[in-house]
Write a protein that holds these residues in place. Sequence first.
Motif, PDB file in Angstrom:
ATOM      1  N   SER A 114       0.845  -1.189   0.000  1.00 52.19           N
ATOM      2  CA  SER A 114       0.000   0.000   0.000  1.00 52.19           C
ATOM      3  C   SER A 114       0.883   1.243   0.000  1.00 52.19           C
ATOM      4  N   MET A 115       0.608   2.142  -0.925  1.00 51.23           N
ATOM      5  CA  MET A 115       1.339   3.393  -1.018  1.00 51.23           C
ATOM      6  C   MET A 115       0.752   4.383  -0.007  1.00 51.23           C
ATOM      7  N   PRO A 116       1.490   5.448   0.299  1.00 56.15           N
ATOM      8  CA  PRO A 116       0.974   6.442   1.247  1.00 56.15           C
ATOM      9  C   PRO A 116      -0.375   7.039   0.833  1.00 56.15           C
ATOM     10  N   ASN A 117      -0.633   7.108  -0.476  1.00 53.54           N
ATOM     11  CA  ASN A 117      -1.903   7.670  -0.936  1.00 53.54           C
ATOM     12  C   ASN A 117      -3.034   6.631  -0.956  1.00 53.54           C
ATOM     13  N   GLY A 118      -2.763   5.417  -0.484  1.00 45.89           N
ATOM     14  CA  GLY A 118      -3.781   4.376  -0.421  1.00 45.89           C
ATOM     15  C   GLY A 118      -3.808   3.453  -1.633  1.00 45.89           C
ATOM     16  N   GLU A 119      -3.074   3.825  -2.678  1.00 46.55           N
ATOM     17  CA  GLU A 119      -3.017   2.993  -3.885  1.00 46.55           C
ATOM     18  C   GLU A 119      -2.280   1.691  -3.570  1.00 46.55           C
ATOM     19  N   LYS A 120      -2.754   0.605  -4.152  1.00 50.96           N
ATOM     20  CA  LYS A 120      -2.097  -0.694  -3.952  1.00 50.96           C
ATOM     21  C   LYS A 120      -1.271  -1.017  -5.193  1.00 50.96           C
ATOM     22  N   VAL A 121      -0.046  -1.440  -4.934  1.00 52.44           N
ATOM     23  CA  VAL A 121       0.893  -1.759  -6.007  1.00 52.44           C
ATOM     24  C   VAL A 121       1.393  -3.176  -5.781  1.00 52.44           C
ATOM     25  N   THR A 122       1.466  -3.949  -6.856  1.00 52.17           N
ATOM     26  CA  THR A 122       1.952  -5.321  -6.759  1.00 52.17           C
ATOM     27  C   THR A 122       3.386  -5.388  -7.248  1.00 52.17           C
ATOM     28  N   GLU A 123       4.238  -5.959  -6.424  1.00 59.06           N
ATOM     29  CA  GLU A 123       5.619  -6.206  -6.814  1.00 59.06           C
ATOM     30  C   GLU A 123       5.751  -7.685  -7.131  1.00 59.06           C
ATOM     31  N   LEU A 124       6.320  -7.978  -8.296  1.00 59.44           N
ATOM     32  CA  LEU A 124       6.562  -9.361  -8.686  1.00 59.44           C
ATOM     33  C   LEU A 124       8.053  -9.632  -8.616  1.00 59.44           C
ATOM     34  N   ASN A 125       8.415 -10.702  -7.925  1.00 51.13           N
ATOM     35  CA  ASN A 125       9.797 -11.119  -7.804  1.00 51.13           C
ATOM     36  C   ASN A 125       9.837 -12.613  -8.111  1.00 51.13           C
ATOM     37  N   TYR A 126      10.378 -12.981  -9.259  1.00 46.44           N
ATOM     38  CA  TYR A 126      10.394 -14.377  -9.686  1.00 46.44           C
ATOM     39  C   TYR A 126      11.564 -15.175  -9.111  1.00 46.44           C
TER      40      TYR A 126
END
Length: 136
Positions: free
Chosen positions: A104-116
């Motif tokens: 979750s970003m400070p502005n409430g946006e959700k971001v997905t990180e992919l690490n293979y």
Amino acid sequence: MTGKIIQFPRAEYIKNINKRPKLSEEEISKVQLMNSKRVADNLAESLAIDILTVLQEQISNMQTAEFIADLAVLIEMLKSTLYREHDLPHPIQEIISKIAVVKSMPNGEKVTELNYKPILQPEEEEFDIEFIPETD
């Protein structure tokens, strides 16, 4: 003509018309599980047909082994998503939990990180190496 005519439906002629076998809680749970899986599988297959229809215009050769394998994994991902909606386990969920992290970003946006890396290279035991230069 004085034959007897049987009026249908009449309870005295049809035995057990309204009786259903009693199911145990375990049996009810199994039936619900099977139904949930069937719904998810059917929806995933339906979506796969829609996806194939759209991809026909973009993919030149849909008969390659790679395309078929990619499509199979895509369908399994759809099933996994639908299974999760019904609180059902799916084997690919374990892979997703290893490679995807939602932040979750400070502005409430959700971001997905992919690490293979966790699935491409098994974790190696980490240890510190200290280099001491030789001085004469």
